[in-house]
Design a protein around this motif. Structure first.
Motif, PDB file in Angstrom:
ATOM      1  N   MET A  89     -13.021  19.058   0.789  1.00 28.96           N
ATOM      2  CA  MET A  89     -14.091  18.909   1.288  1.00 28.96           C
ATOM      3  C   MET A  89     -14.730  17.471   1.127  1.00 28.96           C
ATOM      4  O   MET A  89     -15.642  17.082   1.841  1.00 28.96           O
ATOM      5  N   LEU A  90     -14.456  16.909  -0.132  1.00 28.46           N
ATOM      6  CA  LEU A  90     -14.976  15.504  -0.276  1.00 28.46           C
ATOM      7  C   LEU A  90     -14.537  14.652   0.816  1.00 28.46           C
ATOM      8  O   LEU A  90     -15.365  13.721   1.241  1.00 28.46           O
ATOM      9  N   LEU A  91     -13.192  14.917   1.390  1.00 26.69           N
ATOM     10  CA  LEU A  91     -12.709  13.947   2.370  1.00 26.69           C
ATOM     11  C   LEU A  91     -13.619  14.171   3.892  1.00 26.69           C
ATOM     12  O   LEU A  91     -13.989  13.195   4.316  1.00 26.69           O
ATOM     13  N   LEU A  92     -13.731  15.464   4.043  1.00 24.65           N
ATOM     14  CA  LEU A  92     -14.847  15.692   5.158  1.00 24.65           C
ATOM     15  C   LEU A  92     -16.140  15.021   5.066  1.00 24.65           C
ATOM     16  O   LEU A  92     -16.632  14.401   6.199  1.00 24.65           O
ATOM     17  N   LEU A  93     -16.686  15.106   3.901  1.00 30.43           N
ATOM     18  CA  LEU A  93     -17.920  14.536   3.652  1.00 30.43           C
ATOM     19  C   LEU A  93     -18.185  12.883   3.744  1.00 30.43           C
ATOM     20  O   LEU A  93     -19.034  12.412   4.455  1.00 30.43           O
ATOM     21  N   HIS A  94     -17.025  12.611   3.055  1.00 32.88           N
ATOM     22  CA  HIS A  94     -16.990  10.901   3.060  1.00 32.88           C
ATOM     23  C   HIS A  94     -16.515  10.213   4.005  1.00 32.88           C
ATOM     24  O   HIS A  94     -16.922   9.263   4.667  1.00 32.88           O
ATOM     25  N   ARG A  95     -15.460  10.749   4.989  1.00 26.57           N
ATOM     26  CA  ARG A  95     -14.995  10.241   6.083  1.00 26.57           C
ATOM     27  C   ARG A  95     -15.574  10.652   7.093  1.00 26.57           C
ATOM     28  O   ARG A  95     -15.585   9.747   8.428  1.00 26.57           O
ATOM     29  N   HIS A  96     -15.997  11.782   7.561  1.00 30.43           N
ATOM     30  CA  HIS A  96     -16.430  12.222   8.743  1.00 30.43           C
ATOM     31  C   HIS A  96     -17.850  12.887   8.857  1.00 30.43           C
ATOM     32  O   HIS A  96     -18.460  13.380   9.776  1.00 30.43           O
ATOM     33  N   GLN A  97     -18.568  12.966   7.843  1.00 33.21           N
ATOM     34  CA  GLN A  97     -19.867  13.195   7.361  1.00 33.21           C
ATOM     35  C   GLN A  97     -20.217  14.498   7.786  1.00 33.21           C
ATOM     36  O   GLN A  97     -21.210  14.776   8.384  1.00 33.21           O
ATOM     37  N   THR A 113     -16.610  28.517   4.519  1.00 38.14           N
ATOM     38  CA  THR A 113     -16.831  28.354   5.923  1.00 38.14           C
ATOM     39  C   THR A 113     -15.544  27.444   6.312  1.00 38.14           C
ATOM     40  O   THR A 113     -14.971  27.828   7.515  1.00 38.14           O
ATOM     41  N   LEU A 114     -15.178  26.707   5.525  1.00 36.89           N
ATOM     42  CA  LEU A 114     -13.775  25.759   5.943  1.00 36.89           C
ATOM     43  C   LEU A 114     -12.557  26.863   5.982  1.00 36.89           C
ATOM     44  O   LEU A 114     -11.999  26.808   7.029  1.00 36.89           O
ATOM     45  N   LYS A 115     -12.598  27.657   5.119  1.00 36.32           N
ATOM     46  CA  LYS A 115     -11.459  28.703   5.068  1.00 36.32           C
ATOM     47  C   LYS A 115     -11.649  29.788   6.149  1.00 36.32           C
ATOM     48  O   LYS A 115     -10.590  29.979   7.041  1.00 36.32           O
ATOM     49  N   ARG A 116     -12.804  29.843   6.611  1.00 41.73           N
ATOM     50  CA  ARG A 116     -12.797  31.162   7.834  1.00 41.73           C
ATOM     51  C   ARG A 116     -12.602  30.305   8.928  1.00 41.73           C
ATOM     52  O   ARG A 116     -11.799  31.037   9.800  1.00 41.73           O
ATOM     53  N   ARG A 117     -13.019  29.123   9.108  1.00 47.17           N
ATOM     54  CA  ARG A 117     -12.700  28.241  10.360  1.00 47.17           C
ATOM     55  C   ARG A 117     -11.189  27.946  10.627  1.00 47.17           C
ATOM     56  O   ARG A 117     -10.648  28.123  11.773  1.00 47.17           O
ATOM     57  N   ARG A 136      -8.928  29.877   9.425  1.00 46.90           N
ATOM     58  CA  ARG A 136      -8.114  31.027   9.795  1.00 46.90           C
ATOM     59  C   ARG A 136      -8.373  31.436  11.029  1.00 46.90           C
ATOM     60  O   ARG A 136      -7.286  32.234  11.487  1.00 46.90           O
ATOM     61  N   SER A 137      -9.760  31.182  11.570  1.00 44.71           N
ATOM     62  CA  SER A 137      -9.599  31.642  12.967  1.00 44.71           C
ATOM     63  C   SER A 137      -8.975  30.665  14.016  1.00 44.71           C
ATOM     64  O   SER A 137      -8.515  31.527  14.953  1.00 44.71           O
ATOM     65  N   LEU A 138      -8.720  29.750  13.457  1.00 40.25           N
ATOM     66  CA  LEU A 138      -7.676  28.656  14.283  1.00 40.25           C
ATOM     67  C   LEU A 138      -6.268  29.023  13.904  1.00 40.25           C
ATOM     68  O   LEU A 138      -5.485  28.059  14.758  1.00 40.25           O
ATOM     69  N   ARG A 139      -5.920  29.600  13.239  1.00 41.08           N
ATOM     70  CA  ARG A 139      -4.407  30.007  12.661  1.00 41.08           C
ATOM     71  C   ARG A 139      -4.231  28.779  12.201  1.00 41.08           C
ATOM     72  O   ARG A 139      -2.750  28.507  12.411  1.00 41.08           O
ATOM     73  N   LEU A 140      -4.787  27.905  11.400  1.00 39.80           N
ATOM     74  CA  LEU A 140      -4.180  26.711  10.983  1.00 39.80           C
ATOM     75  C   LEU A 140      -3.931  27.035   9.469  1.00 39.80           C
ATOM     76  O   LEU A 140      -4.690  27.359   8.530  1.00 39.80           O
ATOM     77  N   LYS A 141      -2.581  26.501   9.021  1.00 43.34           N
ATOM     78  CA  LYS A 141      -1.977  26.817   7.671  1.00 43.34           C
ATOM     79  C   LYS A 141      -1.181  25.345   7.338  1.00 43.34           C
ATOM     80  O   LYS A 141      -1.092  24.456   8.114  1.00 43.34           O
ATOM     81  N   ARG A 142      -0.962  25.366   6.065  1.00 40.15           N
ATOM     82  CA  ARG A 142      -0.229  24.315   5.690  1.00 40.15           C
ATOM     83  C   ARG A 142       1.256  24.116   6.295  1.00 40.15           C
ATOM     84  O   ARG A 142       1.762  25.306   6.610  1.00 40.15           O
ATOM     85  N   LYS A 143       1.598  23.097   6.641  1.00 47.95           N
ATOM     86  CA  LYS A 143       2.722  22.983   7.207  1.00 47.95           C
ATOM     87  C   LYS A 143       4.090  22.951   5.927  1.00 47.95           C
ATOM     88  O   LYS A 143       4.064  22.277   5.173  1.00 47.95           O
ATOM     89  N   LEU A 144       4.780  23.852   6.252  1.00 53.29           N
ATOM     90  CA  LEU A 144       5.863  24.169   5.481  1.00 53.29           C
ATOM     91  C   LEU A 144       6.963  22.983   5.763  1.00 53.29           C
ATOM     92  O   LEU A 144       7.450  23.029   6.687  1.00 53.29           O
ATOM     93  N   THR A 145       7.661  22.323   4.533  1.00 53.04           N
ATOM     94  CA  THR A 145       8.615  21.508   4.911  1.00 53.04           C
ATOM     95  C   THR A 145       9.988  22.015   4.671  1.00 53.04           C
ATOM     96  O   THR A 145      10.048  23.058   4.081  1.00 53.04           O
TER      97      THR A 145
END
Length: 125
Positions: free
Chosen positions: A1-9, A16-20, A22-31
């Motif tokens: 969240m700090l990255l979102l605040l500092h880089r993208h304001q 809210t971040l987790k809910r969004r 989940r709604s976009l079906r975005l997950k960590r990429k498994l290697t």
């Protein structure tokens, strides 16, 4: 969240971040090669292979789990259902018909057949 605040304001809460995400079906990429399969053809081939042997009578949830564990395929469950409807529509219809299978008893007289169900708890007395 700090990255979102500092880089993208952008200032949003963690929930809210987790809910969004989940709604976009975005997950960590498994290697690793065991955890990623990108083409539908590989998934369809795995489903057809499983249906050729012991997977003929399982549903989409069990197929999804089997593909995840035995084949290392990560794929959305609703997409597995859609592909199974295309690959084996008759099997889907047969499994759907037997969802609520009622038992019929033919017996010679009273107290010849008893059906014991632990959940029943003398419901119809």
């Amino acid at each position: 969240m700090l990255l979102l605040l500092h880089r993208h304001q952008v200032n949003i809460s963690l929930s809210t971040l987790k809910r969004r995400l989940r709604s976009l079906r975005l997950k960590r990429k498994l290697t690793g090669s065991r955890n990623t399969i990108s083409s539908y053809n590989d998934v369809v081939n795995a489903i057809i292979t499983e249906m050729g042997c012991s997977g003929r009578c399982i549903g989409h949830r069990s197929m999804w789990y089997r593909l995840k564990i035995e084949w290392g395929i990560r794929f959305p469950r609703d997409e597995i259902l859609r592909l199974m409807r295309i690959v084996d529509p008759e099997g889907i219809r047969v499994r759907k018909r037997r969802r609520l299978h009622r038992r019929r008893y033919i017996c010679k007289g009273p107290n010849k057949v008893w059906h014991v169900d632990g959940y029943d708890k003398i419901k119809p007395f």
